[in-house]
Design a protein around this motif. Structure first.
Motif, PDB file in Angstrom:
ATOM      1  N   MET A   1     104.028 -31.110 -81.261  1.00  0.00           N
ATOM      2  CA  MET A   1     103.200 -30.030 -80.772  1.00  0.00           C
ATOM      3  C   MET A   1     102.012 -29.865 -81.714  1.00  0.00           C
ATOM      4  O   MET A   1     102.176 -29.849 -82.922  1.00  0.00           O
ATOM      5  N   LYS A   2     100.840 -29.744 -81.153  1.00  0.00           N
ATOM      6  CA  LYS A   2      99.640 -29.592 -81.963  1.00  0.00           C
ATOM      7  C   LYS A   2      99.646 -28.231 -82.638  1.00  0.00           C
ATOM      8  O   LYS A   2     100.239 -27.271 -82.144  1.00  0.00           O
ATOM      9  N   LYS A   3      98.960 -28.156 -83.780  1.00  0.00           N
ATOM     10  CA  LYS A   3      98.933 -26.930 -84.557  1.00  0.00           C
ATOM     11  C   LYS A   3      98.330 -25.772 -83.761  1.00  0.00           C
ATOM     12  O   LYS A   3      98.814 -24.650 -83.823  1.00  0.00           O
ATOM     13  N   LYS A   4      97.275 -26.052 -82.967  1.00  0.00           N
ATOM     14  CA  LYS A   4      96.648 -25.010 -82.152  1.00  0.00           C
ATOM     15  C   LYS A   4      97.638 -24.465 -81.118  1.00  0.00           C
ATOM     16  O   LYS A   4      97.742 -23.269 -80.918  1.00  0.00           O
ATOM     17  N   ASN A   5      98.342 -25.377 -80.474  1.00  0.00           N
ATOM     18  CA  ASN A   5      99.328 -24.964 -79.470  1.00  0.00           C
ATOM     19  C   ASN A   5     100.453 -24.158 -80.104  1.00  0.00           C
ATOM     20  O   ASN A   5     100.933 -23.191 -79.527  1.00  0.00           O
ATOM     21  N   TYR A   6     100.882 -24.571 -81.301  1.00  0.00           N
ATOM     22  CA  TYR A   6     101.935 -23.870 -82.022  1.00  0.00           C
ATOM     23  C   TYR A   6     101.495 -22.448 -82.344  1.00  0.00           C
ATOM     24  O   TYR A   6     102.237 -21.493 -82.122  1.00  0.00           O
ATOM     25  N   LYS A   7     100.274 -22.296 -82.875  1.00  0.00           N
ATOM     26  CA  LYS A   7      99.773 -20.969 -83.223  1.00  0.00           C
ATOM     27  C   LYS A   7      99.659 -20.086 -81.977  1.00  0.00           C
ATOM     28  O   LYS A   7     100.001 -18.906 -82.010  1.00  0.00           O
ATOM     29  N   ARG A   8      99.175 -20.659 -80.873  1.00  0.00           N
ATOM     30  CA  ARG A   8      99.046 -19.898 -79.641  1.00  0.00           C
ATOM     31  C   ARG A   8     100.431 -19.477 -79.129  1.00  0.00           C
ATOM     32  O   ARG A   8     100.637 -18.347 -78.696  1.00  0.00           O
ATOM     33  N   LEU A   9     101.400 -20.380 -79.212  1.00  0.00           N
ATOM     34  CA  LEU A   9     102.761 -20.071 -78.780  1.00  0.00           C
ATOM     35  C   LEU A   9     103.360 -18.949 -79.618  1.00  0.00           C
ATOM     36  O   LEU A   9     103.959 -18.012 -79.087  1.00  0.00           O
ATOM     37  N   VAL A  10     103.185 -19.031 -80.943  1.00  0.00           N
ATOM     38  CA  VAL A  10     103.701 -17.991 -81.836  1.00  0.00           C
ATOM     39  C   VAL A  10     103.040 -16.654 -81.514  1.00  0.00           C
ATOM     40  O   VAL A  10     103.704 -15.612 -81.459  1.00  0.00           O
ATOM     41  N   LYS A  11     101.760 -16.667 -81.273  1.00  0.00           N
ATOM     42  CA  LYS A  11     101.028 -15.443 -80.937  1.00  0.00           C
ATOM     43  C   LYS A  11     101.554 -14.853 -79.624  1.00  0.00           C
ATOM     44  O   LYS A  11     101.767 -13.635 -79.516  1.00  0.00           O
ATOM     45  N   GLN A  12     101.789 -15.701 -78.625  1.00  0.00           N
ATOM     46  CA  GLN A  12     102.322 -15.232 -77.347  1.00  0.00           C
ATOM     47  C   GLN A  12     103.732 -14.655 -77.513  1.00  0.00           C
ATOM     48  O   GLN A  12     104.066 -13.621 -76.934  1.00  0.00           O
ATOM     49  N   LEU A  13     104.546 -15.335 -78.317  1.00  0.00           N
ATOM     50  CA  LEU A  13     105.911 -14.852 -78.554  1.00  0.00           C
ATOM     51  C   LEU A  13     105.900 -13.494 -79.246  1.00  0.00           C
ATOM     52  O   LEU A  13     106.649 -12.586 -78.870  1.00  0.00           O
TER      53      LEU A  13
END
Length: 111
Positions: A1-13
Motif C-alpha cells: 500500500m502506498k504511503k499516501k493511501n495509508y495516510k488517507r486510510l488512517v485519516k478515514q478510520l
C-alpha cells in the motif's frame, strides 16, 4: 500500500471512529491510571427502571439459592458469588437516587 493511501486510510478510520457514539463513553476520570468509561442503556420510564432492577435482584437471589454451578462448560470455573457481587454493584448504580430526591421535593410541594 502506498504511503499516501495509508495516510488517507488512517485519516478515514480516525474520522469514522470519532464520529460514532459507541456504548462506552468517557466517565471523565481515571482509576489506577486507567481512564474509566461509562455505559448507558435506554429506559422508557421509572416503572421500567424499577422493573429492570427488580428482575436483576431476583436473578441474583436465584443464583445464590441455587446449587452454584453453571451448566455451560465454558463457565464451569466461574465464581457465582463473584458474579452476583458484580451484578449487585451494577444494580446499586441503577438505583434512581436523583429521581427519588425530585419526587420527594414534588411530594413536599404538593402537601
Amino acid at each position: 500500500m502506498k504511503k499516501k493511501n495509508y495516510k488517507r486510510l488512517v485519516k478515514q478510520l480516525k474520522s469514522e471512529l470519532t464520529s460514532k457514539n459507541g456504548p462506552l463513553k468517557s466517565a471523565g476520570y481515571n482509576c489506577n491510571g486507567k481512564p474509566m468509561k461509562k455505559g448507558e442503556f435506554l429506559i422508557g420510564d421509572n416503572d421500567e427502571l424499577m422493573f429492570t432492577i427488580s428482575c436483576l435482584l431476583k436473578t441474583c437471589i436465584l443464583a445464590l439459592e441455587g446449587d452454584a454451578n453453571f451448566s455451560l462448560s465454558t463457565m464451569n470455573k466461574a465464581d457465582p458469588k463473584a458474579s452476583v457481587i458484580v451484578s449487585l454493584e451494577f444494580i446499586n448504580s441503577l438505583l434512581p437516587r436523583e429521581q427519588m430526591v425530585v419526587l420527594d421535593k414534588i411530594s413536599e410541594l404538593l402537601k
